[in-house]
Design a protein around this motif. Structure first.
Motif, PDB file in Angstrom:
ATOM      1  N   PRO A  36      26.162  42.208  44.705  1.00  0.00           N
ATOM      2  CA  PRO A  36      27.428  42.165  43.797  1.00  0.00           C
ATOM      3  C   PRO A  36      28.059  43.007  44.483  1.00  0.00           C
ATOM      4  CG  PRO A  36      24.381  41.880  43.517  1.00  0.00           C
ATOM      5  CD  PRO A  36      24.944  41.839  44.720  1.00  0.00           C
ATOM      6  N   SER A  37      29.538  42.734  43.651  1.00  0.00           N
ATOM      7  CA  SER A  37      30.337  44.405  44.406  1.00  0.00           C
ATOM      8  C   SER A  37      30.273  45.373  43.821  1.00  0.00           C
ATOM      9  CB  SER A  37      31.438  43.819  44.855  1.00  0.00           C
ATOM     10  OG  SER A  37      31.275  42.063  46.268  1.00  0.00           O
ATOM     11  N   GLY A  38      30.289  45.265  42.385  1.00  0.00           N
ATOM     12  CA  GLY A  38      30.445  45.957  41.238  1.00  0.00           C
ATOM     13  C   GLY A  38      32.102  45.366  40.320  1.00  0.00           C
ATOM     14  N   ILE A  39      32.103  46.351  39.119  1.00  0.00           N
ATOM     15  CA  ILE A  39      32.631  45.795  37.723  1.00  0.00           C
ATOM     16  C   ILE A  39      34.082  45.872  38.353  1.00  0.00           C
ATOM     17  CG2 ILE A  39      33.761  46.881  35.396  1.00  0.00           C
ATOM     18  CD1 ILE A  39      30.200  44.994  35.611  1.00  0.00           C
ATOM     19  N   ARG A  40      34.505  46.596  38.824  1.00  0.00           N
ATOM     20  CA  ARG A  40      35.728  46.552  38.887  1.00  0.00           C
ATOM     21  C   ARG A  40      36.032  45.788  40.142  1.00  0.00           C
ATOM     22  NH1 ARG A  40      38.162  51.537  43.015  1.00  0.00           N
ATOM     23  NH2 ARG A  40      38.557  52.134  41.127  1.00  0.00           N
ATOM     24  N   HIS A  41      35.360  44.856  40.906  1.00  0.00           N
ATOM     25  CA  HIS A  41      35.729  43.862  41.986  1.00  0.00           C
ATOM     26  C   HIS A  41      35.636  42.506  40.986  1.00  0.00           C
ATOM     27  CE1 HIS A  41      34.498  40.599  44.854  1.00  0.00           C
ATOM     28  NE2 HIS A  41      35.219  41.120  45.246  1.00  0.00           N
TER      29      HIS A  41
END
Length: 183
Positions: A36-41
């Motif tokens: 998973p690459s995070g919320i912004r991504h």
């Protein structure tokens, strides 16, 4: 001396692994797990998917997919890659057609959104990889810098910033949005 070789995986193996919770891509039969690459991504993926979908669906231009869709780009050994967002034209995949596995071939538009760990070079290399597989339009998106680079075969790189207008070129004629709307 004993030589051992790892068994190369197939696209079917990757689909089975996905059902077991393993997420990744195949590069010539070798599994490369993704995280998973995070919320912004994720927010950037959703914003762009909504903008593209709102244009593509009513015009029945094709299909928009997110990263877990996968594209089978090579066989024996298999390469399955997953751009963050992709468009496949209706000419190549009618909007009502169901594809239970991976799409065989490249998308018409591949979008790669920088993960927190991606360097500018890695993002550029992803774009060149898509171009090498025949994708006519690639957008690389850097949510932190709030820029989009447009890659096309035999064209110079074009960089857009927040106030610029992004368009779909020959791949998605008529699509336009302000770059800032994606972030």
């Amino acid at each position: 001396m004993t030589v051992t070789t790892a068994k190369l995986l197939t696209a079917d193996d990757l689909l089975r692994l996905c059902s077991q919770g393993v997420r990744g891509e195949l590069l010539r039969g070798v599994l490369c797990e993704t995280m998973p690459s995070g919320i912004r991504h994720g927010k950037t993926v959703v914003n762009l998917t909504i903008l593209l979908g709102a244009f593509v669906k009513p015009h029945r231009m094709g299909t928009i997919v997110a990263s877990d869709a996968g594209f089978l780009l090579e066989q024996e050994p298999d390469t399955v890659r997953e751009p963050d967002v992709a468009f496949i034209s209706a000419r190549r995949l009618p909007p009502d057609e169901d594809v239970p596995g991976y799409f065989e071939g490249p998308p018409d538009l591949a979008v790669e959104i920088a993960s927190p760990s991606d360097t500018p070079r890695q993002l550029f290399d992803k774009a060149r990889m898509w171009i090498s597989f025949g994708v006519p339009l690639v957008w690389t998106v850097d949510p932190e810098a709030r820029i989009i680079d447009i890659h096309q075969p035999n064209h110079p790189l074009v960089r857009l910033s927040t106030d610029d207008t992004l368009d779909g070129g020959n791949v998605l004629p008529g699509f336009i949005c302000t770059v800032g709307d994606i972030f």
